[in-house]
Motif scaffolding. Structure first.
Motif, PDB file in Angstrom:
ATOM      1  N   ASP A 171       0.828  -1.211   0.000  1.00 58.82           N
ATOM      2  CA  ASP A 171       0.000   0.000   0.000  1.00 58.82           C
ATOM      3  C   ASP A 171       0.861   1.260   0.000  1.00 58.82           C
ATOM      4  O   ASP A 171       0.547   2.239  -0.687  1.00 58.82           O
ATOM      5  CB  ASP A 171      -0.923   0.013   1.228  1.00 58.82           C
ATOM      6  CG  ASP A 171      -2.004  -1.059   1.142  1.00 58.82           C
ATOM      7  OD1 ASP A 171      -2.259  -1.536   0.024  1.00 58.82           O
ATOM      8  OD2 ASP A 171      -2.561  -1.424   2.191  1.00 58.82           O
ATOM      9  N   ALA A 172       1.954   1.232   0.767  1.00 55.15           N
ATOM     10  CA  ALA A 172       2.829   2.415   0.852  1.00 55.15           C
ATOM     11  C   ALA A 172       3.497   2.703  -0.488  1.00 55.15           C
ATOM     12  O   ALA A 172       3.534   3.846  -0.945  1.00 55.15           O
ATOM     13  CB  ALA A 172       3.885   2.205   1.946  1.00 55.15           C
ATOM     14  N   VAL A 173       4.010   1.670  -1.141  1.00 54.12           N
ATOM     15  CA  VAL A 173       4.702   1.876  -2.422  1.00 54.12           C
ATOM     16  C   VAL A 173       3.715   2.310  -3.498  1.00 54.12           C
ATOM     17  O   VAL A 173       4.018   3.202  -4.302  1.00 54.12           O
ATOM     18  CB  VAL A 173       5.449   0.588  -2.840  1.00 54.12           C
ATOM     19  CG1 VAL A 173       5.991   0.710  -4.259  1.00 54.12           C
ATOM     20  CG2 VAL A 173       6.600   0.318  -1.885  1.00 54.12           C
ATOM     21  N   ARG A 174       2.531   1.723  -3.508  1.00 50.85           N
ATOM     22  CA  ARG A 174       1.520   2.131  -4.498  1.00 50.85           C
ATOM     23  C   ARG A 174       1.108   3.587  -4.279  1.00 50.85           C
ATOM     24  O   ARG A 174       0.789   4.306  -5.223  1.00 50.85           O
ATOM     25  CB  ARG A 174       0.289   1.228  -4.390  1.00 50.85           C
ATOM     26  CG  ARG A 174       0.479  -0.084  -5.146  1.00 50.85           C
ATOM     27  CD  ARG A 174      -0.848  -0.700  -5.509  1.00 50.85           C
ATOM     28  NE  ARG A 174      -0.659  -1.803  -6.433  1.00 50.85           N
ATOM     29  CZ  ARG A 174      -1.253  -2.970  -6.329  1.00 50.85           C
ATOM     30  NH1 ARG A 174      -2.060  -3.205  -5.332  1.00 50.85           N
ATOM     31  NH2 ARG A 174      -1.053  -3.907  -7.235  1.00 50.85           N
ATOM     32  N   THR A 175       1.084   4.015  -3.012  1.00 51.38           N
ATOM     33  CA  THR A 175       0.680   5.392  -2.707  1.00 51.38           C
ATOM     34  C   THR A 175       1.697   6.395  -3.242  1.00 51.38           C
ATOM     35  O   THR A 175       1.328   7.403  -3.837  1.00 51.38           O
ATOM     36  CB  THR A 175       0.520   5.578  -1.182  1.00 51.38           C
ATOM     37  OG1 THR A 175      -0.470   4.664  -0.703  1.00 51.38           O
ATOM     38  CG2 THR A 175       0.088   6.986  -0.844  1.00 51.38           C
ATOM     39  N   VAL A 176       2.988   6.133  -3.028  1.00 46.34           N
ATOM     40  CA  VAL A 176       4.013   7.127  -3.398  1.00 46.34           C
ATOM     41  C   VAL A 176       4.454   7.006  -4.854  1.00 46.34           C
ATOM     42  O   VAL A 176       5.254   7.818  -5.323  1.00 46.34           O
ATOM     43  CB  VAL A 176       5.257   7.033  -2.480  1.00 46.34           C
ATOM     44  CG1 VAL A 176       4.876   7.226  -1.037  1.00 46.34           C
ATOM     45  CG2 VAL A 176       5.996   5.713  -2.651  1.00 46.34           C
ATOM     46  N   ASP A 181       9.951   7.116  -4.600  1.00 46.92           N
ATOM     47  CA  ASP A 181      10.931   7.561  -3.598  1.00 46.92           C
ATOM     48  C   ASP A 181      10.393   7.238  -2.206  1.00 46.92           C
ATOM     49  O   ASP A 181       9.723   8.054  -1.574  1.00 46.92           O
ATOM     50  CB  ASP A 181      11.189   9.065  -3.750  1.00 46.92           C
ATOM     51  CG  ASP A 181      12.438   9.509  -3.002  1.00 46.92           C
ATOM     52  OD1 ASP A 181      12.856   8.775  -2.085  1.00 46.92           O
ATOM     53  OD2 ASP A 181      12.994  10.566  -3.335  1.00 46.92           O
ATOM     54  N   ILE A 182      10.704   6.003  -1.747  1.00 48.85           N
ATOM     55  CA  ILE A 182      10.148   5.583  -0.452  1.00 48.85           C
ATOM     56  C   ILE A 182      10.879   6.260   0.716  1.00 48.85           C
ATOM     57  O   ILE A 182      10.310   6.434   1.781  1.00 48.85           O
ATOM     58  CB  ILE A 182      10.191   4.048  -0.296  1.00 48.85           C
ATOM     59  CG1 ILE A 182      11.576   3.497  -0.603  1.00 48.85           C
ATOM     60  CG2 ILE A 182       9.149   3.393  -1.163  1.00 48.85           C
ATOM     61  CD1 ILE A 182      11.704   2.009  -0.421  1.00 48.85           C
ATOM     62  N   LYS A 183      12.138   6.640   0.502  1.00 49.18           N
ATOM     63  CA  LYS A 183      12.887   7.265   1.607  1.00 49.18           C
ATOM     64  C   LYS A 183      12.339   8.651   1.923  1.00 49.18           C
ATOM     65  O   LYS A 183      12.303   9.070   3.072  1.00 49.18           O
ATOM     66  CB  LYS A 183      14.369   7.362   1.243  1.00 49.18           C
ATOM     67  CG  LYS A 183      15.078   6.018   1.292  1.00 49.18           C
ATOM     68  CD  LYS A 183      16.571   6.166   1.163  1.00 49.18           C
ATOM     69  CE  LYS A 183      17.252   4.795   1.300  1.00 49.18           C
ATOM     70  NZ  LYS A 183      18.703   4.885   1.131  1.00 49.18           N
ATOM     71  N   LYS A 184      11.908   9.368   0.899  1.00 45.03           N
ATOM     72  CA  LYS A 184      11.475  10.746   1.104  1.00 45.03           C
ATOM     73  C   LYS A 184       9.986  10.846   1.415  1.00 45.03           C
ATOM     74  O   LYS A 184       9.569  11.690   2.205  1.00 45.03           O
ATOM     75  CB  LYS A 184      11.798  11.559  -0.145  1.00 45.03           C
ATOM     76  CG  LYS A 184      11.742  13.058   0.070  1.00 45.03           C
ATOM     77  CD  LYS A 184      12.069  13.829  -1.208  1.00 45.03           C
ATOM     78  CE  LYS A 184      13.544  13.853  -1.476  1.00 45.03           C
ATOM     79  NZ  LYS A 184      13.870  14.724  -2.641  1.00 45.03           N
ATOM     80  N   TYR A 185       9.179   9.993   0.778  1.00 44.74           N
ATOM     81  CA  TYR A 185       7.737  10.201   0.861  1.00 44.74           C
ATOM     82  C   TYR A 185       6.982   9.107   1.614  1.00 44.74           C
ATOM     83  O   TYR A 185       5.774   9.207   1.767  1.00 44.74           O
ATOM     84  CB  TYR A 185       7.158  10.342  -0.548  1.00 44.74           C
ATOM     85  CG  TYR A 185       7.691  11.561  -1.259  1.00 44.74           C
ATOM     86  CD1 TYR A 185       7.492  12.836  -0.734  1.00 44.74           C
ATOM     87  CD2 TYR A 185       8.431  11.447  -2.430  1.00 44.74           C
ATOM     88  CE1 TYR A 185       7.997  13.954  -1.361  1.00 44.74           C
ATOM     89  CE2 TYR A 185       8.938  12.570  -3.071  1.00 44.74           C
ATOM     90  CZ  TYR A 185       8.718  13.818  -2.526  1.00 44.74           C
ATOM     91  OH  TYR A 185       9.226  14.933  -3.138  1.00 44.74           O
ATOM     92  N   ALA A 186       7.660   8.048   2.060  1.00 40.86           N
ATOM     93  CA  ALA A 186       7.014   7.028   2.898  1.00 40.86           C
ATOM     94  C   ALA A 186       7.695   7.045   4.264  1.00 40.86           C
ATOM     95  O   ALA A 186       8.660   6.333   4.500  1.00 40.86           O
ATOM     96  CB  ALA A 186       7.117   5.646   2.256  1.00 40.86           C
ATOM     97  N   LYS A 187       7.195   7.870   5.168  1.00 43.32           N
ATOM     98  CA  LYS A 187       7.815   8.065   6.480  1.00 43.32           C
ATOM     99  C   LYS A 187       7.283   7.013   7.447  1.00 43.32           C
ATOM    100  O   LYS A 187       6.088   6.714   7.463  1.00 43.32           O
ATOM    101  CB  LYS A 187       7.466   9.473   6.985  1.00 43.32           C
ATOM    102  CG  LYS A 187       7.908   9.795   8.396  1.00 43.32           C
ATOM    103  CD  LYS A 187       9.380  10.127   8.459  1.00 43.32           C
ATOM    104  CE  LYS A 187       9.845  10.446   9.873  1.00 43.32           C
ATOM    105  NZ  LYS A 187       9.221  11.658  10.431  1.00 43.32           N
ATOM    106  N   VAL A 188       8.192   6.464   8.242  1.00 35.70           N
ATOM    107  CA  VAL A 188       7.792   5.492   9.275  1.00 35.70           C
ATOM    108  C   VAL A 188       7.801   6.197  10.628  1.00 35.70           C
ATOM    109  O   VAL A 188       8.816   6.758  11.036  1.00 35.70           O
ATOM    110  CB  VAL A 188       8.757   4.281   9.304  1.00 35.70           C
ATOM    111  CG1 VAL A 188       8.359   3.321  10.424  1.00 35.70           C
ATOM    112  CG2 VAL A 188       8.747   3.558   7.961  1.00 35.70           C
ATOM    113  N   GLU A 189       6.647   6.211  11.300  1.00 36.35           N
ATOM    114  CA  GLU A 189       6.542   6.800  12.640  1.00 36.35           C
ATOM    115  C   GLU A 189       6.370   5.663  13.646  1.00 36.35           C
ATOM    116  O   GLU A 189       5.448   4.856  13.525  1.00 36.35           O
ATOM    117  CB  GLU A 189       5.339   7.742  12.725  1.00 36.35           C
ATOM    118  CG  GLU A 189       5.569   9.115  12.102  1.00 36.35           C
ATOM    119  CD  GLU A 189       6.384  10.056  12.981  1.00 36.35           C
ATOM    120  OE1 GLU A 189       6.699   9.674  14.131  1.00 36.35           O
ATOM    121  OE2 GLU A 189       6.712  11.148  12.512  1.00 36.35           O
TER     122      GLU A 189
END
Length: 555
Positions: free
Chosen positions: A180-185, A197-205
């Motif tokens: 879901d995260a990769v499809r979103t970004v 760009d998972i490093k910049k736009y998929a933030k893990v909190e």
């Protein structure tokens, strides 16, 4: 001419050759030692390493890159080995353990050729030829295309990556989060080029507490901030969001500013000018009627007063990276000056803005976005250590998903690809002319280290299982047979669905062989460190050649 001169020259050349051999063997030993450190971290039955950092913190992980990052080494060849794990992680995000094990083994099989006085250039030529042939075989004959739009197939593929990690107990949840995260970004331009760009736009909190099952992907962004004023709204549906890169406070001079005050009224006038400036920039904002103002700088008390009067919520001192994610999620544009704000800069794509208290802290949620091109992965867990390891595992899953989207081809896992390449290269070595045949065949033997290590790590019978696997691959049509990492037994990878990304596998192979080639090219190690003489000495003298093990330092 002295008749002994030619003999002296020959002896000198022999001594130089011997020194070069010594350095090459030392480099090989250093590479093997680093590989041995993380050999037990491969596969589903991987052992954990306990890392203690200089600050007294403890990390428990089986992630190759995380372990090697904390490893203190002095040998330059060992440092090069650690660098390739970092390069592998940055390039494809997975396969850091296998690339180190493979590189160590490819170096190790070169030791016999160095001891037999074979020239390194001959060995290197054979290694590069074997690498080219292996990549062609893997690309043309072992790859399997995958439909990235088929959700079930994608989740089964990502499970192969997560299955070797601590998070495998929650593999279904982790795979769905990664997908879901990769499809979103994912962003595709007019020419069809994909940008993920998972490093910049998929933030893990990470928020300690709660159950790991509570983890999810937000269709939007969350960050650790609260509103600046207690009377501001904490929940807004369909907010109009204005993003700023400037402060809503009086900007002081960048250099030293002198002001000469002659009368009492001058000081009052200065304060008045400040108030007028803040009112002007607030009026610029208010006329566009935003519901929420987010700025990377500060907001003065007077500016808060004007915003509260107009029912505008404000959040200040947001990180630049968070602001970029908010802009992508809600469709807004970050403005650097208030007098240049346009209606098109206002973000209207968010469905809900809300400030919630999670644990002891307040978090701002901007979610339910229409077309979010950025997301936040909210991780919950029992403790900080568990969350750190889950995040490392999840980053590997995200990277694997990204690789499949960028290059939708898979190769069989469980050591099947390596064993098939080993059998093919061993057969192909018979057609290689000259002494290069032996180093070429040695690369094939080195590739068997991956299935062998998988068998060892789950307590299987190494010799018997590896021989059976070699015999399987010698027969046509058994290219997908490998080792089940949980049981140590042979099985068809198609049956149990263990596949790996072609991009990760090819990158591991290239990095391992090319690193071995680079280290075999070294015939001299010269230290550039200067050692101060004892007190009373005139000048610092350069340290000698670092050929001896004592000067090289321990690995």
């Amino acid at each position: 001419m002295n008749p002994q001169t030619p003999v002296y020259v020959i002896n000198q050349q022999a001594a130089k050759t011997e020194d070069a051999r010594k350095v090459q063997l030392q480099n090989i030993q250093a590479g093997k030692t680093v590989a041995d450190v993380i050999r037990t971290c491969l596969g589903p039955r991987a052992m954990l390493k306990m890392l203690m950092d200089p600050m007294g913190g403890i990390v428990l992980t089986s992630d190759g890159n995380a372990i090697l990052r904390e490893l203190m080494v002095q040998h330059p060849a060992a440092k090069s080995m650690i660098e390739i794990a970092r390069a592998q992680d940055e390039q494809v995000g997975d396969g850091t353990t296998s690339v180190i094990i493979l590189a160590g083994e490819v170096l190790g099989v070169a030791a016999q050729f160095m001891e037999e006085q074979m020239h390194p250039v001959t060995v290197i030529g054979a290694y590069l030829k074997a690498l080219d042939d292996a990549l062609v075989i893997m690309d043309k004959e072992l790859t399997v295309p995958i439909d990235v739009e088929n959700r079930d197939v994608m989740i089964d593929t990502i499970k192969a990556v997560v299955g070797t990690k601590l998070i495998k107990k929650w593999s279904q949840m982790a795979c769905e989060i990664a997908l879901d995260a990769v499809r979103t970004v994912q962003l595709t331009d007019d020419k069809g080029h994909k940008e993920i760009d998972i490093k910049k736009y998929a933030k893990v909190e990470k928020i300690p507490g709660g159950e790991l099952e509570d983890s999810r992907v937000l269709r939007g962004v969350m960050f650790n901030k609260d509103v600046t004023h207690s009377k501001m709204r904490r929940r807004i549906e369909r907010p109009r969001i204005l993003l700023l890169d400037c402060g809503l406070e009086y900007s002081k001079g960048e250099s030293k500013t002198d002001a000469e005050l002659n009368k009492t009224e001058d000081f009052t006038r200065m304060l008045q000018l400040e108030e007028e400036y803040i009112k002007r920039i607030c009026d610029d904002i208010i006329k566009h009627k935003p519901d929420l103002v987010i700025t990377e700088k500060g907001i003065s008390d007077l500016a808060q007063h004007y915003l509260v009067r107009n029912d505008i919520t404000a959040i200040r001192r947001v990180r630049k990276t968070d602001n970029n994610r908010i802009a992508r999620a809600c469709g807004g544009t970050i403005c650097t000056r208030t007098d240049e704000i346009l209606e098109s800069d206002i973000g209207v794509g968010a469905g809900l803005f809300e400030v919630r208290k999670v644990g002891d802290e307040y978090f701002t949620f901007i979610e339910e976005c229409d077309e979010p091109k950025a997301c936040t992965i909210l991780l919950r867990g029992a403790s900080k250590d568990v969350l750190m390891e889950v995040e490392r595992n999840l980053q590997d899953a995200l990277a694997a998903t990204r690789n499949i989207f960028m290059d939708p081809r898979l190769v069989p896992g469980g050591g099947a690809t390596e064993m098939e390449l080993a059998v093919r290269l061993s057969e192909k070595a018979k057609s290689v002319e000259g002494v290069q045949q032996w180093p070429y065949k040695a690369v094939a033997q080195a590739l068997e280290v991956i299935p062998r290590t998988l068998i060892q790590n789950c307590g299987g019978n190494t010799i018997r299982t590896l021989t059976a696997l070699r015999a399987k691959h010698a027969e046509a049509g058994n290219a997908h047979w490998g080792v089940d990492g949980n049981t140590g037994e042979l099985c068809d990878m198609n049956t149990i669905g263990i596949f790996e990304s072609f991009q990760v596998k090819s990158q591991s192979l290239k990095t391992a062989v090319e690193t071995a080639v680079m280290l075999l090219r070294i015939d001299k190690v010269v230290s550039g460190v200067k050692r101060m003489q004892k007190e009373g000495g005139s000048a610092p003298q350069p340290q000698g050649d670092a050929d001896a093990p004592a000067s090289m330092g321990p690995v």
